[in-house]
Design an enzyme around this catalytic site. Structure first.
Site, PDB file in Angstrom:
ATOM      1  N   LYS A  22       0.768  -1.021   0.022  1.00 12.85           N
ATOM      2  CA  LYS A  22      -0.099  -0.096   0.107  1.00 12.85           C
ATOM      3  C   LYS A  22       0.829   1.443   0.155  1.00 12.85           C
ATOM      4  O   LYS A  22       0.588   2.361  -0.729  1.00 12.85           O
ATOM      5  CB  LYS A  22      -0.990   0.126   1.260  1.00 12.85           C
ATOM      6  CG  LYS A  22      -1.866   1.237   1.227  1.00 12.85           C
ATOM      7  CD  LYS A  22      -2.483   1.546   2.654  1.00 12.85           C
ATOM      8  CE  LYS A  22      -1.479   2.215   3.422  1.00 12.85           C
ATOM      9  NZ  LYS A  22      -2.264   2.941   4.509  1.00 12.85           N
ATOM     10  N   ASN A  23       1.798   1.167   0.730  1.00 13.70           N
ATOM     11  CA  ASN A  23       2.732   2.421   0.970  1.00 13.70           C
ATOM     12  C   ASN A  23       3.677   2.894  -0.303  1.00 13.70           C
ATOM     13  O   ASN A  23       4.198   3.725  -0.492  1.00 13.70           O
ATOM     14  CB  ASN A  23       3.409   2.547   2.269  1.00 13.70           C
ATOM     15  CG  ASN A  23       2.627   2.595   3.608  1.00 13.70           C
ATOM     16  OD1 ASN A  23       1.412   3.140   3.520  1.00 13.70           O
ATOM     17  ND2 ASN A  23       3.200   2.369   4.650  1.00 13.70           N
ATOM     18  N   ARG A  93      -4.406  10.965   4.519  1.00 13.05           N
ATOM     19  CA  ARG A  93      -3.246  12.050   4.400  1.00 13.05           C
ATOM     20  C   ARG A  93      -2.198  11.970   3.548  1.00 13.05           C
ATOM     21  O   ARG A  93      -1.798  12.827   2.921  1.00 13.05           O
ATOM     22  CB  ARG A  93      -2.636  11.818   5.564  1.00 13.05           C
ATOM     23  CG  ARG A  93      -3.182  11.937   7.025  1.00 13.05           C
ATOM     24  CD  ARG A  93      -2.227  12.117   8.325  1.00 13.05           C
ATOM     25  NE  ARG A  93      -1.372  13.143   8.176  1.00 13.05           N
ATOM     26  CZ  ARG A  93      -1.868  14.467   8.526  1.00 13.05           C
ATOM     27  NH1 ARG A  93      -2.822  14.682   9.000  1.00 13.05           N
ATOM     28  NH2 ARG A  93      -0.842  15.418   8.141  1.00 13.05           N
ATOM     29  N   CYS A 117      -4.733  13.473  12.535  1.00 15.20           N
ATOM     30  CA  CYS A 117      -4.396  11.826  12.235  1.00 15.20           C
ATOM     31  C   CYS A 117      -4.550  11.306  13.326  1.00 15.20           C
ATOM     32  O   CYS A 117      -3.882  11.838  14.572  1.00 15.20           O
ATOM     33  CB  CYS A 117      -3.195  12.007  11.450  1.00 15.20           C
ATOM     34  SG  CYS A 117      -2.848   9.852  11.115  1.00 15.20           S
ATOM     35  N   ARG A 122       2.066  14.443  11.945  1.00 16.23           N
ATOM     36  CA  ARG A 122       2.603  14.269  10.687  1.00 16.23           C
ATOM     37  C   ARG A 122       2.594  15.438   9.895  1.00 16.23           C
ATOM     38  O   ARG A 122       1.714  15.685   8.811  1.00 16.23           O
ATOM     39  CB  ARG A 122       1.636  13.225   9.875  1.00 16.23           C
ATOM     40  CG  ARG A 122       1.797  11.658  10.576  1.00 16.23           C
ATOM     41  CD  ARG A 122       1.307  10.844   9.568  1.00 16.23           C
ATOM     42  NE  ARG A 122       0.806   9.816  10.169  1.00 16.23           N
ATOM     43  CZ  ARG A 122       0.578   8.471   9.422  1.00 16.23           C
ATOM     44  NH1 ARG A 122       0.886   8.421   8.188  1.00 16.23           N
ATOM     45  NH2 ARG A 122       0.022   7.574   9.930  1.00 16.23           N
ATOM     46  N   VAL A 124       3.112  18.840   7.314  1.00 16.56           N
ATOM     47  CA  VAL A 124       3.774  18.648   5.780  1.00 16.56           C
ATOM     48  C   VAL A 124       4.316  20.022   5.346  1.00 16.56           C
ATOM     49  O   VAL A 124       4.769  20.236   4.399  1.00 16.56           O
ATOM     50  CB  VAL A 124       2.288  19.056   4.755  1.00 16.56           C
ATOM     51  CG1 VAL A 124       1.222  17.723   5.188  1.00 16.56           C
ATOM     52  CG2 VAL A 124       1.299  20.184   5.363  1.00 16.56           C
ATOM     53  N   ASP A 305       5.389   0.729  11.857  1.00 12.12           N
ATOM     54  CA  ASP A 305       4.300   0.088  11.462  1.00 12.12           C
ATOM     55  C   ASP A 305       4.075  -1.305  11.965  1.00 12.12           C
ATOM     56  O   ASP A 305       3.296  -1.999  11.873  1.00 12.12           O
ATOM     57  CB  ASP A 305       4.193   0.064  10.102  1.00 12.12           C
ATOM     58  CG  ASP A 305       3.565   1.438   9.375  1.00 12.12           C
ATOM     59  OD1 ASP A 305       3.066   2.182  10.215  1.00 12.12           O
ATOM     60  OD2 ASP A 305       3.216   1.620   8.312  1.00 12.12           O
ATOM     61  N   ILE A 327       8.744   7.484  16.394  1.00  8.50           N
ATOM     62  CA  ILE A 327       8.331   8.155  15.055  1.00  8.50           C
ATOM     63  C   ILE A 327       7.024   8.863  15.418  1.00  8.50           C
ATOM     64  O   ILE A 327       6.970  10.127  14.940  1.00  8.50           O
ATOM     65  CB  ILE A 327       7.903   7.035  14.041  1.00  8.50           C
ATOM     66  CG1 ILE A 327       9.250   6.149  13.735  1.00  8.50           C
ATOM     67  CG2 ILE A 327       7.561   7.686  12.737  1.00  8.50           C
ATOM     68  CD1 ILE A 327      10.428   6.865  13.292  1.00  8.50           C
ATOM     69  N   ARG A 397      -8.491  -0.511   5.375  1.00  5.96           N
ATOM     70  CA  ARG A 397      -7.207   0.373   4.828  1.00  5.96           C
ATOM     71  C   ARG A 397      -6.075  -0.271   4.255  1.00  5.96           C
ATOM     72  O   ARG A 397      -5.506   0.289   3.715  1.00  5.96           O
ATOM     73  CB  ARG A 397      -7.310   1.447   5.734  1.00  5.96           C
ATOM     74  CG  ARG A 397      -8.516   2.550   6.077  1.00  5.96           C
ATOM     75  CD  ARG A 397      -8.055   3.584   6.800  1.00  5.96           C
ATOM     76  NE  ARG A 397      -6.799   4.296   6.456  1.00  5.96           N
ATOM     77  CZ  ARG A 397      -5.908   4.798   7.172  1.00  5.96           C
ATOM     78  NH1 ARG A 397      -5.952   4.470   8.451  1.00  5.96           N
ATOM     79  NH2 ARG A 397      -4.787   5.342   6.592  1.00  5.96           N
TER      80      ARG A 397
END
Length: 417
Positions: A22-23, A93, A117, A122, A124, A305, A327, A397
């Site tokens: 996915k990423n 996001r 989130c 996170r 930008v 993750d 993180i 997701r």
């Protein structure tokens, strides 16, 4: 709203095929905006976030054609709109990744700020600073990033902190810039490398992807290409931990060991026996797992993750393990749900101390974010009795056909209303 009902106690065994990452897929889908030609992508996972991204790209005017082999053809010959509205951005996001490609190709873009989130802020700002360094004029107005540039210019950009989406956004923008761009302190994740490989196939000139300095020499235009999305390293790790936590024996297919070495090291430390091939990994756990200490950090260190999944492992392991999250500042929301299952966890700041217990007990728990929801599935697999996991749209997701894949490994799992 759908829930997952899981009867604990089964020892997982068998084979499971890993889906596309996915990423990696999300930024690569946005890369289709950089060319008027057709981009063919293979190994695209069937996930809610992918559907959301395709909806956004279709809204912008891209032609999207899905096939039944897990592939998609994208063509952005002409975009109807240069704006990504809040209604489409707020649920994901990663939608910010359209900013760089649209601005680089069309000279103007208007993208909604992503909003909050569940697992952290996170910011930008590094995306914006990088584009400004490349000559973009950017204003934040009414919750939107409005960027303009007649043509972006190559620049030397140092990112204060390692940012995966920031690296991806700026790398895509730099492919069409005038001159050479140096991205320093760049993210080294395999998904960044996969995006770079796709862009190179489209005619981009990129060197250094996978290191902390990426050099992009801008070209006038990119062309069409065919690219296969890399396997999902987090899905891979999740199924391997599931086998370890149930003292099972599985083989994961269509994956790569080199992209999850830090995870395999921790599984071996927990007592797992692991073998690897070109596109498979096998794991056998013959005894109760041993508790492990881990600390998340940018790639190639231990991935954030996978933090929640290893916390689930530590819950029933022999001994005491610490889990330190560096993180995201708000990524222990699964702790109180695991405590409902009988876990012994105490949290101090960004570190959780997990004391292994002899057994967990089934309960109703609630998923709080994507990876936390997966960790609750793992905990439920070893809990006595039935567990119900609510709000599983988080799972959809990021995990394709999760109940089917676990069922084929022998788990008692079903989707209920």
């Amino acid at each position: 709203m759908d829930k997952l009902a899981i009867q604990g106690g089964a020892r997982l065994s068998g084979e499971v095929r890993i889906s596309g990452a996915k990423n990696a897929a999300l930024p690569i889908l946005c890369a289709g905006l950089l060319s008027a030609d057709k981009l063919h992508l293979e190994n695209l996972p069937k996930l809610k976030d992918i559907s959301t991204s395709l909806t956004l790209l279709g809204h912008l005017g891209m032609q999207v054609s899905l096939d039944d082999q897990g592939g998609v053809a994208l063509q952005a010959a002409h975009l109807d709109k240069l704006e990504a509205p809040y209604e489409l951005v707020k649920t994901m996001r990663a939608s910010i990744l359209v900013l760089g490609p649209i601005l680089a190709r069309y000279g103007e873009a208007r993208v909604s700020l992503p909003g909050g989130c569940a697992i952290g802020s996170r910011p930008v700002d590094l995306h914006i600073k990088g584009l400004q360094a490349m000559g973009a004029e950017i204003h934040i107005e009414h919750g939107y990033i409005h960027a303009k540039a007649s043509r972006l210019k190559g620049a030397r950009i140092f990112m204060d902190t390692v940012t995966v989406t920031g690296t991806e956004n700026l790398m895509m923008a730099a492919t069409l810039a005038d001159g050479t761009t140096f991205l320093e302190n760049a993210a080294r994740e395999p998904e960044v490398v996969d995006l770079a490989n796709c862009l190179i196939a489209m005619g981009a000139r990129i060197e250094g992807a996978g290191s902390d300095v990426i050099v992009i020499e801008g070209v006038d235009k990119l062309h069409g290409a065919t690219h296969k999305i890399m396997p999902d390293r987090i899905e891979t790790g999740t199924y391997l931990v599931a086998a370890a936590i149930t003292q099972g024996q599985i083989r994961v297919l269509n994956t790569r060991a080199d992209i999850i070495e830090s995870v395999l090291d921790k599984l071996r430390e927990a007592g797992a026996h692991i073998d690897v091939g070109n596109d498979w990994i096998s794991l056998e756990m013959r005894t109760r797992p041993k508790a492990v200490n881990l600390k998340t950090a940018p790639y190639p260190a231990f991935p954030t993750d996978m933090q929640a999944q290893f916390m689930a492992l530590n819950c029933i392991a022999e001994g005491v393990g610490t889990v330190t999250e560096t993180i995201f500042e708000n990524r222990f929301m699964h702790v109180q749900e695991m405590q409902r299952l009988g876990a012994d966890i105490s949290v101090e700041g960004n570190t959780a101390l997990v004391r292994g217990v002899d057994k967990l007990e089934g309960a109703v728990v609630m998923a709080t974010d994507l990876r936390a929801s997966a960790s609750l599935v793992l905990a439920a697999l070893v809990a006595e009795g039935e567990s119900i996991i609510e709000r599983i749209y988080h799972i959809d997701r990021g995990y394709e056909c999760i109940e089917e894949k676990f069922a084929q490994l022998g788990a008692s799992i079903r989707r209920v209303k």
